[in-house]
Scaffold this active site. Structure first.
Site, PDB file in Angstrom:
ATOM      1  N   HIS A  88       0.819  -1.213   0.000  1.00  0.00           N
ATOM      2  CA  HIS A  88       0.000   0.000   0.000  1.00  0.00           C
ATOM      3  C   HIS A  88       0.852   1.261   0.000  1.00  0.00           C
ATOM      4  CE1 HIS A  88      -3.497  -2.413   0.729  1.00  0.00           C
ATOM      5  NE2 HIS A  88      -2.990  -2.892   1.843  1.00  0.00           N
ATOM      6  N   HIS A 117       5.826   6.900   6.508  1.00  0.00           N
ATOM      7  CA  HIS A 117       5.464   6.327   5.208  1.00  0.00           C
ATOM      8  C   HIS A 117       4.923   7.436   4.307  1.00  0.00           C
ATOM      9  CE1 HIS A 117       1.752   6.178   7.612  1.00  0.00           C
ATOM     10  NE2 HIS A 117       1.217   6.602   6.482  1.00  0.00           N
ATOM     11  N   HIS A 119       2.321   8.859   0.855  1.00  0.00           N
ATOM     12  CA  HIS A 119       1.141   8.742  -0.011  1.00  0.00           C
ATOM     13  C   HIS A 119       1.408   9.562  -1.264  1.00  0.00           C
ATOM     14  CE1 HIS A 119      -1.344   6.998   3.252  1.00  0.00           C
ATOM     15  NE2 HIS A 119      -0.558   7.744   4.011  1.00  0.00           N
ATOM     16  N   GLU A 129      -2.920  13.217   0.859  1.00  0.00           N
ATOM     17  CA  GLU A 129      -4.219  12.838   1.407  1.00  0.00           C
ATOM     18  C   GLU A 129      -4.953  14.090   1.878  1.00  0.00           C
ATOM     19  OE1 GLU A 129      -3.430   9.321   4.086  1.00  0.00           O
ATOM     20  OE2 GLU A 129      -4.512   8.530   2.361  1.00  0.00           O
ATOM     21  N   HIS A 142       3.846  10.792   6.268  1.00  0.00           N
ATOM     22  CA  HIS A 142       3.263  10.714   7.604  1.00  0.00           C
ATOM     23  C   HIS A 142       4.275  10.156   8.588  1.00  0.00           C
ATOM     24  CE1 HIS A 142      -1.055  10.531   5.781  1.00  0.00           C
ATOM     25  NE2 HIS A 142      -0.612  11.761   5.917  1.00  0.00           N
ATOM     26  N   THR A 224      -5.661   6.869   8.129  1.00  0.00           N
ATOM     27  CA  THR A 224      -6.276   7.036   6.801  1.00  0.00           C
ATOM     28  C   THR A 224      -6.349   5.713   6.038  1.00  0.00           C
ATOM     29  OG1 THR A 224      -4.185   7.548   5.695  1.00  0.00           O
ATOM     30  CG2 THR A 224      -5.396   9.409   6.659  1.00  0.00           C
ATOM     31  N   THR A 225      -5.956   4.636   6.715  1.00  0.00           N
ATOM     32  CA  THR A 225      -6.067   3.306   6.116  1.00  0.00           C
ATOM     33  C   THR A 225      -6.840   2.421   7.094  1.00  0.00           C
ATOM     34  OG1 THR A 225      -3.957   2.687   7.124  1.00  0.00           O
ATOM     35  CG2 THR A 225      -3.885   3.444   4.837  1.00  0.00           C
TER      36      THR A 225
HETATM   37 ZN   LIG Z   1      -0.413   7.653   6.002  1.00  0.00          ZN
END
Ligand SMILES: [Zn+2]
Length: 322
Positions: A88, A117, A119, A129, A142, A224-225
């Site tokens: 992901h 990590h 996005h 995000e 993040h 957010t996941t």
């Molecule tokens: Zn994140």
């Protein structure tokens, strides 16, 4: 740090990896298992009223004077950094001699860094995000931090003050980002889902962050996941960090077997009346990272001049010391 607590660090990091790992690959960013379906495929919390990310509407934010966030050990070079393609995202897990901590800054506790990590999107105009007045950035990092009052991540994930996440926006620039450059070899080696590799020369966390950490948005939200746990105090810095187009392409090349991850941002969620605060203190509150100077950074900026009383004190010390 005692021998016992030193031993606890890798154990805690491992526990964090397992808990935040994506053993289940059943959710995705598009199609039948896309973000709108997460709450229908078993992740009930994803349809809650404290979800992230959000779109920050700048003319609706509430000005609030938070104290500056205190950063401890952010200038430390990690003992070990591993970069993993977890199907992901690209996620860095870290080992430290002294775990970096954040506190103050209106945070409801003291939090230690557990991972970071990214996005991103397929094109530069999408990827982050969080959005600001509907505008996206091409990449958002993040830094996930766990409240030190909860010994286990599983505990933290059950409490509204369990995690604090710092969101850092990246913008495209031709200027070389030295910290990001150090991640390049690892990013090239984790193209396949499940790949994991050690970062040979890990950057300091500080080098991946914006220079100005005093100006930020703050709101209460969620992961957010999936499982979208509503346990996150969010800090989104106003100042962005630079990244080259070539470096962005390394993220875009990462695969979820056999296809590229492509995009891994969840769209903005409803605010449900939540307040979004803007902290933009005056210059005298400025935080300086434990003596770290601008030259450590990719884009050297002028050093902040200490206030007059501090300058006078320095002069006195200087004269007395002769
Ligand atoms: Zn994140």
């Amino acid at each position: 740090m005692t021998a016992a607590s030193r031993l606890l660090v890798p154990v805690a990091v491992l526990a964090a990896c397992i808990a935040l790992s994506d053993a289940a690959h059943d959710w995705a960013y598009d199609g039948e298992a896309g973000p709108e379906k997460w709450s229908h495929i078993g992740y009930n919390q994803c349809s809650g009223k404290r979800q992230s990310p959000i779109n920050v509407v700048t003319n609706r934010v509430i000005r609030k004077h938070f104290k500056p966030i205190e950063f401890r050990h952010f200038d430390q070079i990690p003992r070990e950094m591993n970069m993993t393609n977890n199907y992901h995202s690209a996620r860095a897990t870290l080992e430290w001699d002294e775990i970096p901590l954040i506190g103050s800054g209106g945070l409801p506790g003291e939090y230690e860094v557990i991972n970071f990590h990214f996005h991103w999107g397929r094109k530069d105009f999408k990827g982050s995000e969080h959005t600001v007045d509907g505008e996206s950035y091409p990449l958002e990092m993040h830094i996930v931090c766990q409240n030190t009052k909860y010994p286990e991540l599983q505990d933290a994930l059950q409490h509204p003050d369990g995690l604090a996440v710092m969101g850092i926006m990246f913008e495209v620039s031709e200027a070389n980002n030295r910290a990001m450059k150090r991640l390049e070899p690892a990013l090239r080696q984790i193209v396949k889902g499940g790949d994991s590799v050690a970062v040979e020369e890990p950057p300091r966390l500080l080098e991946l962050m914006p220079w100005n950490t005093n100006d930020f948005y703050r709101y209460d939200g969620s992961l957010t996941t999936p499982n979208c746990n509503e346990v996150v105090t969010w800090t989104i810095f106003l100042e962005s960090v630079k990244i080259t187009e070539k470096q962005l392409e390394l993220f875009r090349a990462l695969k979820r077997n056999p296809v590229p991850i492509g995009r891994n941002y969840r769209p903005p969620q409803h605010r449900f009346g939540r307040s979004v605060f803007l902290s933009k203190p005056e210059e005298e509150d400025s935080v300086v990272f434990g003596g770290i100077t601008a030259e450590l950074r990719n884009d050297a900026r002028p050093l902040r001049v200490p206030p007059l009383p501090a300058l006078l004190a320095m002069l006195v010390i200087c004269l007395v010391g002769r």
